[in-house]
Design an enzyme around this catalytic site. Structure first.
Site, short mmCIF file in Angstrom:
data_model
loop_
_atom_site.label_atom_id
_atom_site.label_comp_id
_atom_site.label_asym_id
_atom_site.label_seq_id
_atom_site.Cartn_x
_atom_site.Cartn_y
_atom_site.Cartn_z
CG HIS A 141 -10.60 60.38 69.82
ND1 HIS A 141 -11.22 62.37 70.40
CD2 HIS A 141 -10.20 62.05 68.40
CE1 HIS A 141 -10.12 63.06 69.52
NE2 HIS A 141 -9.39 62.51 68.57
CB SER A 268 -7.14 65.10 68.31
OG SER A 268 -8.77 65.28 67.11
#
Length: 313
Positions: A141, A268
């Site tokens: 992502h 992330s």
């Protein structure tokens, strides 16, 4: 170099430049830079990082220091795909993260702060880690946005500025902008968290020898006996600062590894790594969290094969 068999199914690689669950039968390790070995300690028979006192100031008389771009008011790239507030990357109980004071030493200089520009020119933050001089691994992502609901935002990001070892407003090694990205069908087409991993390929290597992480395929038993080390660039701390925590691996699935190390949005894409024989070996790509644990995409045989094929010198 042995022939690499490119995975199929959900692990089929996709790129902006024009499988099914696995059973782990044996270890596979791609070796990284060992470093000095002076930062390791034994914890119940396993190893993790020994950190300097958090109050130690950043000092470096041997490294040219570039001024970093501002990250103020930028959100974690996960918000683009998952919404606000993101239901992942959590501080579990008391925040035990420690700020890394000197980011110019290994392994911290192999972890990079990301300034991500999406297709609609919105900007976001994330984290990645080197596996070779020109290739960094990150979350899927971070390179491919899904289900944003914003016209023109979904799909491959436009560019990513990679800043290894960033320390607040200081870029000890400068930054390079990348426009070549990789992920897999399981993320790009299906948006499944089991396949949320990708890579950033730089147009050229940094002139400095930064080093890189190893990564490996391990059995469930090996992982459950290990400590997960997680460092990255969270959005809830002063922007552009590197933070670290460690905690035992609590559970594993064929495509996921779970741990209680504290994280926050912005981390992330960072490595969830263990230490074996003095070497840092990534076993997961950090991407998610929950009420009792955080998690990353497990480095299975299929993930390992893709990372090997994405390496560039």
């Amino acid at each position: 170099m042995p022939t690499i068999t490119i995975p199929t199914g959900a692990h089929t690689p996709i790129t902006n430049i024009v499988a099914s669950e696995s059973v782990i039968e044996k270890q596979q390790i791609s070796h990284g830079s060992v470093g000095t070995g002076e930062v390791l300690e034994l914890v119940d028979g396993t190893a993790s990082e020994v950190l300097p006192t958090p109050e130690v100031a950043f000092e470096s008389s041997e490294v040219v220091q570039w001024t970093a771009p501002s990250l103020e008011n930028l959100s974690d790239i996960g918000v683009a795909s998952f919404g606000t507030p993101p239901a992942f990357e959590a501080v579990l109980g008391t925040d035990e993260r420690v700020r890394i004071a000197d980011t110019t030493v290994y392994p911290w200089r192999t972890i990079a702060s990301l300034l991500i520009t999406a297709a609609d020119n919105s900007q976001w933050i994330g984290t990645a880690w080197f596996i070779s001089p020109r290739t960094l691994v990150t979350a899927g992502h971070c390179v491919f946005i899904k289900h944003s609901g914003v016209v023109g935002r979904d799909g491959w990001v436009k560019k990513i500025q990679v800043m290894p070892g960033r320390n607040a407003d200081i870029l000890p090694f400068g930054g390079i902008t990348a426009t070549e990205f990789w992920s897999v069908k399981g993320w790009g087409e299906d948006g499944s968290e089991n396949y949320d991993y990708g890579a950033i390929v730089l147009p050229a290597a940094f002139p400095q020898e930064l080093g890189f992480f190893g990564y490996g395929v391990f059995t469930d038993e090996d992982l459950l006996a290990s400590v997960a080390n997680v460092g990255g660039y969270p959005g809830d701390k002063p922007k552009g600062t590197l933070w670290y925590d460690k905690r035992e691996i609590g559970s594993v699935k064929p495509d996921k590894v779970f741990y209680a190390a504290d994280t926050a949005g912005g981390q992330s894409g960072t490595a969830a790594y263990i230490v074996r024989n003095g070497e840092r070996v990534a076993v997961g790509i950090h991407a998610y969290g929950g009420q009792t644990s955080n998690s990353g995409t497990r480095i299975s045989s299929q993930v390992f094969a893709n990372l090997e094929s994405w390496k560039r010198d």
